[in-house]
Design a protein around this motif. Sequence first.
Motif, mmCIF file in Angstrom:
data_model
loop_
_atom_site.group_PDB
_atom_site.id
_atom_site.type_symbol
_atom_site.label_atom_id
_atom_site.label_comp_id
_atom_site.label_asym_id
_atom_site.label_seq_id
_atom_site.Cartn_x
_atom_site.Cartn_y
_atom_site.Cartn_z
ATOM 1 N N LEU A 183 31.680 42.759 -2.492
ATOM 2 C CA LEU A 183 32.523 43.700 -2.494
ATOM 3 C C LEU A 183 31.811 45.059 -2.410
ATOM 4 O O LEU A 183 31.047 45.432 -3.161
ATOM 5 C CB LEU A 183 33.451 43.574 -3.665
ATOM 6 C CG LEU A 183 34.272 42.353 -4.014
ATOM 7 C CD1 LEU A 183 34.744 42.720 -5.278
ATOM 8 C CD2 LEU A 183 35.145 41.871 -2.708
ATOM 9 N N ASN A 184 32.136 45.684 -1.104
ATOM 10 C CA ASN A 184 31.743 47.396 -0.743
ATOM 11 C C ASN A 184 33.131 47.820 -0.485
ATOM 12 O O ASN A 184 33.689 47.436 0.570
ATOM 13 C CB ASN A 184 30.705 47.137 -0.107
ATOM 14 C CG ASN A 184 29.232 46.643 -0.652
ATOM 15 O OD1 ASN A 184 29.058 47.236 -1.688
ATOM 16 N ND2 ASN A 184 28.848 45.741 -0.160
ATOM 17 N N SER A 185 33.445 49.142 -1.042
ATOM 18 C CA SER A 185 34.297 49.826 -0.398
ATOM 19 C C SER A 185 34.062 50.979 0.509
ATOM 20 O O SER A 185 34.646 51.806 0.855
ATOM 21 C CB SER A 185 35.073 50.480 -1.607
ATOM 22 O OG SER A 185 34.126 51.570 -2.370
ATOM 23 N N GLY A 186 32.938 51.101 1.230
ATOM 24 C CA GLY A 186 32.304 51.677 2.153
ATOM 25 C C GLY A 186 31.516 53.032 1.747
ATOM 26 O O GLY A 186 30.913 53.882 2.769
ATOM 27 N N ASP A 187 30.966 53.020 0.754
ATOM 28 C CA ASP A 187 29.936 54.182 0.228
ATOM 29 C C ASP A 187 28.720 53.458 -0.424
ATOM 30 O O ASP A 187 28.546 53.682 -1.357
ATOM 31 C CB ASP A 187 30.761 54.980 -0.533
ATOM 32 C CG ASP A 187 29.644 56.497 -0.993
ATOM 33 O OD1 ASP A 187 28.898 56.508 -0.060
ATOM 34 O OD2 ASP A 187 30.109 57.043 -2.030
ATOM 35 N N PRO A 188 28.108 52.625 0.341
ATOM 36 C CA PRO A 188 27.067 52.047 -0.512
ATOM 37 C C PRO A 188 25.747 52.679 -0.606
ATOM 38 O O PRO A 188 24.717 52.492 -1.311
ATOM 39 C CB PRO A 188 26.535 50.894 0.744
ATOM 40 C CG PRO A 188 27.184 51.117 2.117
ATOM 41 C CD PRO A 188 28.244 52.082 1.497
ATOM 42 N N ILE B 196 33.595 53.938 -11.800
ATOM 43 C CA ILE B 196 34.016 52.597 -12.341
ATOM 44 C C ILE B 196 35.387 52.469 -12.128
ATOM 45 O O ILE B 196 35.821 51.264 -11.411
ATOM 46 C CB ILE B 196 33.690 52.274 -13.788
ATOM 47 C CG1 ILE B 196 32.277 52.209 -14.175
ATOM 48 C CG2 ILE B 196 34.324 50.878 -14.414
ATOM 49 C CD1 ILE B 196 31.634 52.147 -15.636
ATOM 50 N N LYS B 197 35.961 53.275 -12.481
ATOM 51 C CA LYS B 197 37.700 53.128 -12.268
ATOM 52 C C LYS B 197 37.767 53.250 -10.632
ATOM 53 O O LYS B 197 38.549 52.393 -10.363
ATOM 54 C CB LYS B 197 38.430 54.352 -12.825
ATOM 55 C CG LYS B 197 39.792 54.348 -12.743
ATOM 56 C CD LYS B 197 40.456 55.454 -13.423
ATOM 57 C CE LYS B 197 41.689 55.850 -13.019
ATOM 58 N NZ LYS B 197 42.383 57.079 -13.655
ATOM 59 N N ARG B 198 37.121 53.916 -9.933
ATOM 60 C CA ARG B 198 37.337 54.025 -8.528
ATOM 61 C C ARG B 198 36.864 52.636 -7.808
ATOM 62 O O ARG B 198 37.530 52.215 -7.045
ATOM 63 C CB ARG B 198 36.593 55.180 -7.849
ATOM 64 C CG ARG B 198 36.985 55.258 -6.608
ATOM 65 C CD ARG B 198 36.300 56.383 -5.675
ATOM 66 N NE ARG B 198 35.260 57.298 -6.101
ATOM 67 C CZ ARG B 198 35.119 57.975 -7.245
ATOM 68 N NH1 ARG B 198 36.251 58.407 -7.892
ATOM 69 N NH2 ARG B 198 34.140 58.706 -7.788
ATOM 70 N N THR B 199 35.773 52.088 -8.325
ATOM 71 C CA THR B 199 35.553 50.781 -7.856
ATOM 72 C C THR B 199 36.434 49.742 -8.186
ATOM 73 O O THR B 199 36.949 48.946 -7.265
ATOM 74 C CB THR B 199 33.862 50.646 -8.341
ATOM 75 O OG1 THR B 199 33.044 51.386 -8.018
ATOM 76 C CG2 THR B 199 33.585 49.149 -7.993
ATOM 77 N N LEU B 200 36.990 49.682 -9.182
ATOM 78 C CA LEU B 200 37.998 48.827 -9.812
ATOM 79 C C LEU B 200 39.315 49.009 -8.570
ATOM 80 O O LEU B 200 39.697 47.690 -8.168
ATOM 81 C CB LEU B 200 38.211 48.867 -11.247
ATOM 82 C CG LEU B 200 37.092 48.650 -12.114
ATOM 83 C CD1 LEU B 200 37.649 48.938 -13.559
ATOM 84 C CD2 LEU B 200 36.983 46.918 -12.189
ATOM 85 N N GLU B 201 39.703 49.984 -8.652
ATOM 86 C CA GLU B 201 40.946 50.185 -7.853
ATOM 87 C C GLU B 201 40.689 49.911 -6.472
ATOM 88 O O GLU B 201 41.745 49.398 -5.867
ATOM 89 C CB GLU B 201 41.474 51.563 -8.137
ATOM 90 C CG GLU B 201 42.039 52.076 -9.524
ATOM 91 C CD GLU B 201 42.086 53.472 -9.882
ATOM 92 O OE1 GLU B 201 41.615 54.278 -8.773
ATOM 93 O OE2 GLU B 201 42.836 53.640 -10.738
ATOM 94 N N ALA B 202 39.469 50.007 -5.909
ATOM 95 C CA ALA B 202 39.021 49.917 -4.588
ATOM 96 C C ALA B 202 39.354 48.207 -4.215
ATOM 97 O O ALA B 202 39.538 47.683 -3.186
ATOM 98 C CB ALA B 202 37.708 50.217 -4.139
ATOM 99 N N HIS B 203 39.180 47.462 -5.366
ATOM 100 C CA HIS B 203 39.536 46.040 -5.170
ATOM 101 C C HIS B 203 40.479 45.116 -5.822
ATOM 102 O O HIS B 203 40.421 44.151 -6.444
ATOM 103 C CB HIS B 203 38.017 45.331 -5.613
ATOM 104 C CG HIS B 203 36.868 46.020 -4.932
ATOM 105 N ND1 HIS B 203 36.676 45.556 -3.618
ATOM 106 C CD2 HIS B 203 35.705 46.623 -5.367
ATOM 107 C CE1 HIS B 203 35.759 46.504 -3.058
ATOM 108 N NE2 HIS B 203 35.059 47.034 -4.228
#
Length: 148
Positions: A26-31, A77-84
């Motif tokens: 899982l990646n939300s576009g900002d690796p 962490i919150k942003r990563t969780l929400e992105a998925h």
Amino acid sequence: MRNLLFSGALAALVLPAAALAAPEFLNSGDPAGMPFSEAVRSGNTVYLSGQLGIAPGASAVVEGGIEAESTQVMENIKRTLEAHGLAMTDLVKCTVMLADMAEWGAFNEVYKSYFEEGKFPARSAFGAAGLALGGKVEVECIAEAPAS
């Protein structure tokens, strides 16, 4: 008795479909060009890579000391969780790495503000001789995702 043992052994070999699925990276576009996924889902378990106190799009930790870095880590962490499709309430385990264990108390003050009292993930914390980018804190977590 023999049939009971055989059926119990057979039942132990039957896995839920989610456990048989290949891991999902899982990646939300900002690796940020780093050689890791921000999270990996295996069955209903989501493993989050360690987060530093780096604001999205930046390449250095935020200024302001342990409190500012800790807040940024938790927001990441919150942003990563929400992105998925997950939330902080889905976290079941976190590992905290601190450059200076003397800052453990200051980190805890920030950390606990992200959870409902009494509903904290299991956690361990340890001192690290050095963290990436000179960070003061890094946190990695494991979340339990709803069955898909």
